[in-house]
Design an enzyme around this catalytic site. Structure first.
Site, PDB file in Angstrom:
ATOM      1  N   GLU A 176      39.906  37.189  46.951  1.00  0.00           N
ATOM      2  CA  GLU A 176      40.300  37.516  48.326  1.00  0.00           C
ATOM      3  C   GLU A 176      40.097  39.003  48.576  1.00  0.00           C
ATOM      4  O   GLU A 176      40.578  39.832  47.801  1.00  0.00           O
ATOM      5  CB  GLU A 176      41.769  37.136  48.533  1.00  0.00           C
ATOM      6  CG  GLU A 176      42.006  35.635  48.411  1.00  0.00           C
ATOM      7  CD  GLU A 176      43.448  35.284  48.045  1.00  0.00           C
ATOM      8  OE1 GLU A 176      44.334  36.141  48.202  1.00  0.00           O
ATOM      9  OE2 GLU A 176      43.659  34.153  47.572  1.00  0.00           O
ATOM     10  N   LEU A 188      41.602  32.202  51.278  1.00  0.00           N
ATOM     11  CA  LEU A 188      42.883  32.528  50.639  1.00  0.00           C
ATOM     12  C   LEU A 188      43.358  31.307  49.855  1.00  0.00           C
ATOM     13  O   LEU A 188      44.021  30.432  50.390  1.00  0.00           O
ATOM     14  CB  LEU A 188      43.902  32.912  51.728  1.00  0.00           C
ATOM     15  CG  LEU A 188      45.149  33.665  51.287  1.00  0.00           C
ATOM     16  CD1 LEU A 188      45.816  34.295  52.490  1.00  0.00           C
ATOM     17  CD2 LEU A 188      46.130  32.771  50.558  1.00  0.00           C
ATOM     18  N   GLU A 204      44.090  30.658  45.699  1.00  0.00           N
ATOM     19  CA  GLU A 204      44.004  31.058  44.279  1.00  0.00           C
ATOM     20  C   GLU A 204      43.494  29.908  43.408  1.00  0.00           C
ATOM     21  O   GLU A 204      42.682  30.107  42.516  1.00  0.00           O
ATOM     22  CB  GLU A 204      45.365  31.537  43.766  1.00  0.00           C
ATOM     23  CG  GLU A 204      45.763  32.924  44.258  1.00  0.00           C
ATOM     24  CD  GLU A 204      46.258  32.951  45.688  1.00  0.00           C
ATOM     25  OE1 GLU A 204      46.581  31.870  46.240  1.00  0.00           O
ATOM     26  OE2 GLU A 204      46.336  34.041  46.282  1.00  0.00           O
ATOM     27  N   GLN A 247      44.859  38.276  43.654  1.00  0.00           N
ATOM     28  CA  GLN A 247      45.282  39.513  44.318  1.00  0.00           C
ATOM     29  C   GLN A 247      46.524  40.154  43.680  1.00  0.00           C
ATOM     30  O   GLN A 247      46.588  41.369  43.515  1.00  0.00           O
ATOM     31  CB  GLN A 247      45.524  39.226  45.791  1.00  0.00           C
ATOM     32  CG  GLN A 247      45.395  40.440  46.666  1.00  0.00           C
ATOM     33  CD  GLN A 247      45.045  40.055  48.091  1.00  0.00           C
ATOM     34  OE1 GLN A 247      45.830  39.404  48.762  1.00  0.00           O
ATOM     35  NE2 GLN A 247      43.870  40.451  48.553  1.00  0.00           N
ATOM     36  N   PHE A 248      47.499  39.331  43.339  1.00  0.00           N
ATOM     37  CA  PHE A 248      48.687  39.781  42.600  1.00  0.00           C
ATOM     38  C   PHE A 248      49.027  38.696  41.585  1.00  0.00           C
ATOM     39  O   PHE A 248      48.878  37.510  41.890  1.00  0.00           O
ATOM     40  CB  PHE A 248      49.902  39.935  43.530  1.00  0.00           C
ATOM     41  CG  PHE A 248      49.904  41.167  44.377  1.00  0.00           C
ATOM     42  CD1 PHE A 248      50.400  42.370  43.891  1.00  0.00           C
ATOM     43  CD2 PHE A 248      49.423  41.129  45.673  1.00  0.00           C
ATOM     44  CE1 PHE A 248      50.415  43.504  44.684  1.00  0.00           C
ATOM     45  CE2 PHE A 248      49.430  42.263  46.469  1.00  0.00           C
ATOM     46  CZ  PHE A 248      49.928  43.449  45.977  1.00  0.00           C
ATOM     47  N   ILE A 259      49.341  33.932  40.945  1.00  0.00           N
ATOM     48  CA  ILE A 259      48.404  33.288  40.013  1.00  0.00           C
ATOM     49  C   ILE A 259      48.785  31.845  39.688  1.00  0.00           C
ATOM     50  O   ILE A 259      47.949  31.037  39.306  1.00  0.00           O
ATOM     51  CB  ILE A 259      48.281  34.102  38.703  1.00  0.00           C
ATOM     52  CG1 ILE A 259      47.033  33.665  37.912  1.00  0.00           C
ATOM     53  CG2 ILE A 259      49.524  33.993  37.864  1.00  0.00           C
ATOM     54  CD1 ILE A 259      46.775  34.506  36.673  1.00  0.00           C
ATOM     55  N   HIS A 289      55.162  39.707  44.080  1.00  0.00           N
ATOM     56  CA  HIS A 289      54.038  40.583  43.744  1.00  0.00           C
ATOM     57  C   HIS A 289      54.061  41.064  42.302  1.00  0.00           C
ATOM     58  O   HIS A 289      53.021  41.290  41.712  1.00  0.00           O
ATOM     59  CB  HIS A 289      54.019  41.804  44.675  1.00  0.00           C
ATOM     60  CG  HIS A 289      53.829  41.431  46.107  1.00  0.00           C
ATOM     61  ND1 HIS A 289      54.874  41.258  46.960  1.00  0.00           N
ATOM     62  CD2 HIS A 289      52.710  41.158  46.813  1.00  0.00           C
ATOM     63  CE1 HIS A 289      54.414  40.894  48.153  1.00  0.00           C
ATOM     64  NE2 HIS A 289      53.108  40.828  48.085  1.00  0.00           N
TER      65      HIS A 289
END
Lengths: 397, 328
Positions: free
Chosen positions: B29, B58, B60, B82-83, B87, B129
């Site tokens: 992303e 978007l 994962e 992204q974070f 995941i 995050h």
């Protein structure tokens, strides 16, 4: 009972509310925009043009379907007699996978689900190698690491599935995308069932495919049931195919028990990969057998429904078509049946005699090079086996 | 040698491998036009084009799963999550897809992919995050895991991950991304997966950590070194799967004391595996119980709460003191 086919006299003992009987969708094929070449009796009905297939190709198609049926019946017997651990019947779904796999070139990649042994046969897998896989023998392409029927072989460009239904759809789409990025002409087909369309990965694969247009056929075998869950409990949509619409993935429905229609639809999908990328094909078929050898459809499915679908069994349908073409007769049928049964019997004998995997072989192929943890754990197992052997020798057990 | 931040070192490693090997692609992303929300992939799409630095939807799970397919076909995808807090949507794809193809196909197929996940806390991002998810991904076979804590290690370990024939998870130290700058030898030399670094040699106690916590452990060790008998050896594991059992065992056999520090929750955390392994191999050398300093078994921090959640220097020092003062 042959391979889980419910007989009308079988007592039903539903464990919940019985499901209403659904008449075969194929009876209303034209109204439901289900592409069809043959009617229930194998006569071209003018819905879709007959594909351009030689006599030899048509015979290969039928003979492979018939061989799959014999394999399925043998596998079922072996499981029921305790010689195979598990079985996943393909009865009724022979046309859908054989005809679509036949439409692919040998260099194209196939991602299998679990009811498509015919794809392996068409690519040249031997019957013995298939039964070696069913028996979990060491010397089969996948080293006996998969459940029976979860087939594949890199030499044939066939990849076995992740057993989590539908979770592998983006793997097929990602591979197709990679081929496109590398400028290769390889094309792809991935098989899955109606239940898989409810998984997130189906939607991931459709979404990415709409944007990046990988050269792939998403081949949904809608066999009416995901274990005990019928279509109307799986989706409120009018079809599984239309799920492609929101993602701008070309989609269509085809009579999955009509090998000519399946072949034509798959060829057409492959012909437009350059322009359109992916096609989602919903092949409308029916699971005449059990979900697996651990299932009992008498607990959730009415025998009348199964009986109505027997009329659409792809084997007699294709046989009647071949006979009308003058390519087949009773004698050819009898000879082929005998040949299939003989070959399958020989394959079973040969495969059953093959060695199972060595226990320590389970440590191979986790990584390209085993970690120290795996090396130590393997050594421990080997020591354990040695001790067992010594004990056996000492006690004469 | 070039001065780089951790972020710049990661970007340099990817650029190096993409120039060297046309099969390396990046997907994730915002990785393309925006260069990643942390700017790790800044400039790479301009240099290598949108077919090699790919902005994805978007999703994962979809990113991980498509990367699996790409790798099966022969590409070497780098999938950016992204974070690390995001995941887990890809968990099944990573742990029962990416990591299982080699085994379930009898070695016929492999999945040489990298998953980059900005990880760890200290940024007050909450558990959405800031996560330290290593334990989940160490379990069950098939995944390699590396955790760099310096610019040089970020460069060398990411190179190793990209070149590795198996799926490799890179847990990147978000709190150090821009705050840590150092000399990087960026000539394409990878660091071996499974090799720890002894960042401070010592004789009295082994302090073991990985990721951003290594810097706190080192600072504590330096402070405590003023006290006689507090010559602490600090080891940065750098790789968790496999981890450097030889370096750890040799160190503990020499020092006789071990404290493990990580910012993942205590129960069933990676420290439990380290403690169990060390007592198996160095039981007779131990002068005291193995200490663990970890986060409580809670969601990661809360607004402004990271400093109470993450192990801090006081807790690390206290654990070291307990080990040093232990009396049978």
């Amino acid at each position: 009972m042959v391979n889980g086919t419910s007989t009308p006299s079988a007592p039903t003992a539903f464990l919940g509310q019985p499901r209403p009987v659904v008449a075969p969708l194929l009876e209303r094929a034209a109204d439901l925009a289900i592409a069809q070449v043959l009617d229930a009796d194998g006569v071209p009905n003018g819905n879709l043009a007959e594909p351009d297939l030689s006599q030899a190709q048509l015979r290969t198609m039928y003979e492979t379907m018939a061989l799959v049926r014999v394999i399925d019946e043998k596998g079922w017997q072996l499981q029921r007699s305790g010689r195979l651990e598990f079985w996943i019947p393909s009865r009724g779904q022979e046309a859908a996978h054989v005809a679509s796999a036949l439409a692919m070139d040998a260099a194209d990649w196939i991602f299998l689900a679990d009811r498509e042994p015919g794809a392996m046969l068409l690519r040249g897998a031997s019957l013995q190698s298939l039964f070696a896989q069913f028996f979990g023998r060491a010397d089969e392409p996948l080293k006996g690491r998969r459940l029976p029927l979860l087939l594949g072989d890199r030499a044939l460009n066939i990849i076995p599935c992740m057993t989590q239904v539908g979770a592998y759809l983006p793997h097929a789409a990602g591979a197709a995308w990679a081929a496109k990025l590398k400028g290769d002409k390889t094309r792809f087909i991935v098989y899955f069932g109606d239940g898989a369309t409810s998984r997130g990965e189906f939607h991931s694969a459709m979404n990415f495919a709409g944007i990046h247009r990988p050269p792939i056929v998403f081949f949904c075998q809608n066999n009416g049931w995901a274990v005990s869950t019928p279509t109307d409990r799986q989706t409120a949509a009018d079809s599984f195919a239309e799920k492609g619409d929101a993602y701008k993935v070309r989609n269509l429905r085809v009579d999955g028990n009509d090998p000519l229609a399946v072949f034509a639809a798959t060829k057409e999908a492959l012909a437009c990969t350059d322009e359109q990328g992916a096609t989602l094909i919903e092949a409308v078929t029916y699971r005449l057998g059990f979900h697996t050898s651990s299932d009992n459809p008498d607990l959730y499915r009415q025998p009348e429904e199964v009986a109505a679908w027997e009329r659409w069994d792809p084997l007699p349908r294709m046989r009647k078509y071949l006979q009308a073409c003058g390519y087949w007769d009773e004698r050819a049928e009898a000879q082929m049946q005998q040949r299939c049964e003989d070959e399958v019997r020989e394959a079973v004998t040969a495969a059953e005699a093959m060695a199972p995997s060595e226990p320590a072989a389970m440590f191979d192929d986790v990584f390209a090079e085993p970690t120290w943890q795996l090396r130590e754990q393997r050594e421990r197992l080997l020591a354990e086996l040695e001790t067992e052997l010594e004990t056996e020798l000492e006690t004469g057990a | 040698m070039t001065q780089m931040t951790v972020l710049e070192a990661l970007g340099a490693a990817m650029a190096h491998e993409m120039a060297r090997d046309s099969d390396v692609v990046i997907l994730g992303e915002d990785v393309g036009t925006a260069g990643g929300i942390f700017r790790t992939t800044q400039g790479l799409q301009q240099r290598f084009g949108p077919d090699r630095v790919i902005d994805t939807p978007l999703d994962e799970k979809g990113i991980a799963a498509h990367a699996v397919g790409m790798a099966l076909y022969g590409l070497r995808p780098i999938a950016e999550i992204q974070f690390s807090g995001f995941i887990h949507d890809a968990f099944e794809q990573l742990m029962f897809g990416a990591t299982k193809y080699r085994w379930m196909t009898g070695g016929q197929y492999s999945v040489p992919m990298v998953i980059r996940a900005p990880s760890f806390g200290g940024i007050n991002g909450g558990f959405w995050h800031s996560q330290s998810p290593e334990a989940y991904y160490c379990h069950g076979g098939g995944m390699k895991i590396v955790v760099p804590s310096t610019p040089q290690d970020a460069y060398g370990l990411l190179l190793a991950a990209i070149r590795d024939p198996d799926p490799t998870l890179v847990l990147e130290p978000v709190p150090l991304y821009r705050t840590l700058r150092g000399e990087v030898n960026d000539d394409g030399e990878a660091i071996g997966i499974g090799e720890a670094a002894i960042v401070r040699p010592g004789n009295d106690l082994t302090a073991l950590s990985y990721g951003p916590m290594c810097h706190d452990v080192l600072a504590v060790a330096e402070q405590m070194a003023e006290n006689p008998g507090y010559d602490i050896e600090v080891i940065d594991l750098r790789s968790l799967m496999p981890f450097d059992v030889d370096a750890i065992t040799a160190s503990v056999q020499r020092t006789g004391r071990l404290v493990v520090v990580h910012e993942a929750p205590l129960s069933l955390g990676f420290g439990a595996e380290l403690a169990a392994t060390v007592q198996e191999r160095a039981f007779g050398y131990l002068h005291c119980p193995i200490g663990r300093v970890a986060a409580p078994d809670l969601p990661y921090g809360f607004s402004g709460g990271d400093e109470y959640y993450r192990p801090n220097k006081a807790r690390i020092a206290a654990a070291i003191r307990r080990a040093m003062e232990f009396d049978f």
